[in-house]
Design an enzyme around this catalytic site. Structure first.
Site, PDB file in Angstrom:
ATOM      1  N   LYS A  51       0.824  -1.190   0.000  1.00  0.00           N
ATOM      2  CA  LYS A  51       0.000   0.000   0.000  1.00  0.00           C
ATOM      3  C   LYS A  51       0.875   1.264   0.000  1.00  0.00           C
ATOM      4  O   LYS A  51       0.383   2.364  -0.226  1.00  0.00           O
ATOM      5  CB  LYS A  51      -0.866   0.035   1.277  1.00  0.00           C
ATOM      6  CG  LYS A  51      -1.743  -1.185   1.438  1.00  0.00           C
ATOM      7  CD  LYS A  51      -2.351  -1.192   2.855  1.00  0.00           C
ATOM      8  CE  LYS A  51      -3.129  -2.482   3.017  1.00  0.00           C
ATOM      9  NZ  LYS A  51      -3.082  -2.966   4.406  1.00  0.00           N
ATOM     10  N   GLY A  52       2.142   1.082   0.256  1.00  0.00           N
ATOM     11  CA  GLY A  52       3.032   2.221   0.494  1.00  0.00           C
ATOM     12  C   GLY A  52       3.167   3.200  -0.651  1.00  0.00           C
ATOM     13  O   GLY A  52       3.481   4.369  -0.447  1.00  0.00           O
TER      14      GLY A  52
ATOM     15  N   GLU B 115       7.382   2.372  -6.267  1.00  0.00           N
ATOM     16  CA  GLU B 115       7.549   1.884  -4.895  1.00  0.00           C
ATOM     17  C   GLU B 115       7.721   3.042  -3.916  1.00  0.00           C
ATOM     18  O   GLU B 115       8.038   4.157  -4.311  1.00  0.00           O
ATOM     19  CB  GLU B 115       8.814   1.012  -4.820  1.00  0.00           C
ATOM     20  CG  GLU B 115       8.607  -0.445  -4.555  1.00  0.00           C
ATOM     21  CD  GLU B 115       7.962  -0.806  -3.214  1.00  0.00           C
ATOM     22  OE1 GLU B 115       7.177  -0.034  -2.643  1.00  0.00           O
ATOM     23  OE2 GLU B 115       8.262  -1.925  -2.756  1.00  0.00           O
TER      24      GLU B 115
ATOM     25  N   ASP C 164      14.701  -0.863   0.312  1.00  0.00           N
ATOM     26  CA  ASP C 164      15.418  -1.052   1.571  1.00  0.00           C
ATOM     27  C   ASP C 164      16.430  -2.185   1.365  1.00  0.00           C
ATOM     28  O   ASP C 164      17.506  -1.962   0.809  1.00  0.00           O
ATOM     29  CB  ASP C 164      14.369  -1.354   2.649  1.00  0.00           C
ATOM     30  CG  ASP C 164      14.940  -1.448   4.045  1.00  0.00           C
ATOM     31  OD1 ASP C 164      15.875  -0.702   4.351  1.00  0.00           O
ATOM     32  OD2 ASP C 164      14.440  -2.265   4.834  1.00  0.00           O
TER      33      ASP C 164
ATOM     34  N   ASP D  88       4.325   3.229   6.600  1.00  0.00           N
ATOM     35  CA  ASP D  88       3.585   3.036   7.847  1.00  0.00           C
ATOM     36  C   ASP D  88       4.451   2.538   8.994  1.00  0.00           C
ATOM     37  O   ASP D  88       5.580   2.077   8.805  1.00  0.00           O
ATOM     38  CB  ASP D  88       2.479   1.992   7.630  1.00  0.00           C
ATOM     39  CG  ASP D  88       3.053   0.577   7.513  1.00  0.00           C
ATOM     40  OD1 ASP D  88       4.000   0.390   6.716  1.00  0.00           O
ATOM     41  OD2 ASP D  88       2.584  -0.325   8.228  1.00  0.00           O
TER      42      ASP D  88
ATOM     43  N   ARG E  68       0.499   6.466   7.377  1.00  0.00           N
ATOM     44  CA  ARG E  68       0.632   6.516   5.907  1.00  0.00           C
ATOM     45  C   ARG E  68       0.129   7.837   5.360  1.00  0.00           C
ATOM     46  O   ARG E  68       0.538   8.280   4.289  1.00  0.00           O
ATOM     47  CB  ARG E  68      -0.182   5.390   5.255  1.00  0.00           C
ATOM     48  CG  ARG E  68       0.356   3.998   5.511  1.00  0.00           C
ATOM     49  CD  ARG E  68      -0.318   3.028   4.545  1.00  0.00           C
ATOM     50  NE  ARG E  68      -0.201   1.642   4.957  1.00  0.00           N
ATOM     51  CZ  ARG E  68       0.823   0.848   4.660  1.00  0.00           C
ATOM     52  NH1 ARG E  68       1.839   1.320   3.968  1.00  0.00           N
ATOM     53  NH2 ARG E  68       0.838  -0.402   5.049  1.00  0.00           N
TER      54      ARG E  68
HETATM   55  P1  5GP Z   1      12.745  -4.288   0.913  1.00  0.00           P
HETATM   56  O1  5GP Z   1      12.212  -5.539   0.313  1.00  0.00           O
HETATM   57  O2  5GP Z   1      13.495  -3.426  -0.050  1.00  0.00           O
HETATM   58  O3  5GP Z   1      13.564  -4.582   2.143  1.00  0.00           O
HETATM   59  O4  5GP Z   1      11.560  -3.452   1.503  1.00  0.00           O
HETATM   60  C1  5GP Z   1      10.368  -3.360   0.903  1.00  0.00           C
HETATM   61  C2  5GP Z   1       9.291  -2.750   1.766  1.00  0.00           C
HETATM   62  O5  5GP Z   1       9.613  -2.700   3.156  1.00  0.00           O
HETATM   63  C3  5GP Z   1       9.024  -1.332   1.380  1.00  0.00           C
HETATM   64  O6  5GP Z   1       8.220  -1.247   0.242  1.00  0.00           O
HETATM   65  C4  5GP Z   1       8.351  -0.814   2.638  1.00  0.00           C
HETATM   66  O7  5GP Z   1       6.980  -1.113   2.596  1.00  0.00           O
HETATM   67  C5  5GP Z   1       9.037  -1.583   3.752  1.00  0.00           C
HETATM   68  N1  5GP Z   1      10.065  -0.734   4.363  1.00  0.00           N
HETATM   69  C6  5GP Z   1      11.384  -0.751   4.171  1.00  0.00           C
HETATM   70  N2  5GP Z   1      12.012   0.198   4.882  1.00  0.00           N
HETATM   71  C7  5GP Z   1      11.038   0.863   5.547  1.00  0.00           C
HETATM   72  C8  5GP Z   1      11.034   1.987   6.443  1.00  0.00           C
HETATM   73  O8  5GP Z   1      12.046   2.614   6.779  1.00  0.00           O
HETATM   74  N3  5GP Z   1       9.805   2.375   6.897  1.00  0.00           N
HETATM   75  C9  5GP Z   1       8.655   1.750   6.557  1.00  0.00           C
HETATM   76  N4  5GP Z   1       7.533   2.228   7.067  1.00  0.00           N
HETATM   77  N5  5GP Z   1       8.628   0.695   5.722  1.00  0.00           N
HETATM   78  C10 5GP Z   1       9.808   0.264   5.217  1.00  0.00           C
END
Ligand code: 5GP
Length: 179
Positions: free
Chosen positions: A45-46, A101, A105, A161, A167
């Site tokens: 949802k981000g 996106e 992260d 979130d 959000r």
């Molecule tokens: P990844 O797969 O790159 O580790 O992360 C994907 C998802 O993790 C992002 O789309 C997001 O929803 C969540 N995420 C990663 N880092 C953060 C952060 O600092 N804050 C929040 N709220 N969500 C995060």
């Protein structure tokens, strides 16, 4: 800096800075895909606020679709498990696809999604993320369009979130949970 109960928060990126950067990204995307059609794929949802703002800054023949994947549970740590909860409604063969996106992260989500979608033979497949946290990367993946690069802090607002809260904040803030 504000303190609400068990955590402190600080605004990192203001509403005005977001609007300005989204405008620039939209302009760049419009130039890069000139004369082409584009499918924006928002990751729920981000990406919702970013997607809504970005699409209005792109001057192209454009369609949108959404996918929902699970990468984070209700904790603030990445599980590393990517599960498709909602797939695309439309076929993408021969189309220019731009994944939208909220943040890259560890990169695990987008790494998986890029492989998954590239198997459907799109004409092109790129990534646009409003935030990038490169210091946390576990797999090699880069965004093609990035709004802001941030440090290794937990971010909320503008779609991001904490346990489904915040959000709707119109700015980006970092949160530090008190020990
Ligand atoms: P990844 O797969 O790159 O580790 O992360 C994907 C998802 O993790 C992002 O789309 C997001 O929803 C969540 N995420 C990663 N880092 C953060 C952060 O600092 N804050 C929040 N709220 N969500 C995060």
């Amino acid at each position: 800096m504000s303190t609400r109960g068990d955590f402190t928060s600080e605004v990192l990126i203001t509403r005005e800075q977001l609007a300005q950067r989204v405008k620039e990204l939209g302009k760049q995307i419009t130039e890069d895909y000139k004369g082409e059609q584009l499918l924006l794929v928002g990751i729920l949802k981000g990406s919702v606020p970013f997607m809504a703002d970005l699409m209005r800054e792109i001057d192209l023949d454009l369609a949108i679709d959404f996918m929902s994947v699970s990468s984070y549970g209700s904790s603030t740590k990445s599980s590393g498990v990517v599960r498709i909860i909602k797939d695309l409604d439309t076929g993408i063969e021969g189309k220019n696809v731009l994944i939208v996106e909220d943040i890259i992260d560890t990169g695990l989500t987008l790494h998986y999604l890029k492989n998954y979608l590239s198997g459907r033979q799109p004409k092109s497949l790129k990534i646009c993320s409003i935030l990038d946290k490169p210091s946390r990367r576990k797999v090699e993946i880069e965004g093609d369009y990035i709004g802001f690069t941030v440090e290794d802090k937990y971010i909320v607002g503008y779609g991001l979130d904490m346990d489904q809260h915040y959000r709707n904040l119109p700015y980006i803030s970092w949160i530090r949970v008190k020990e």
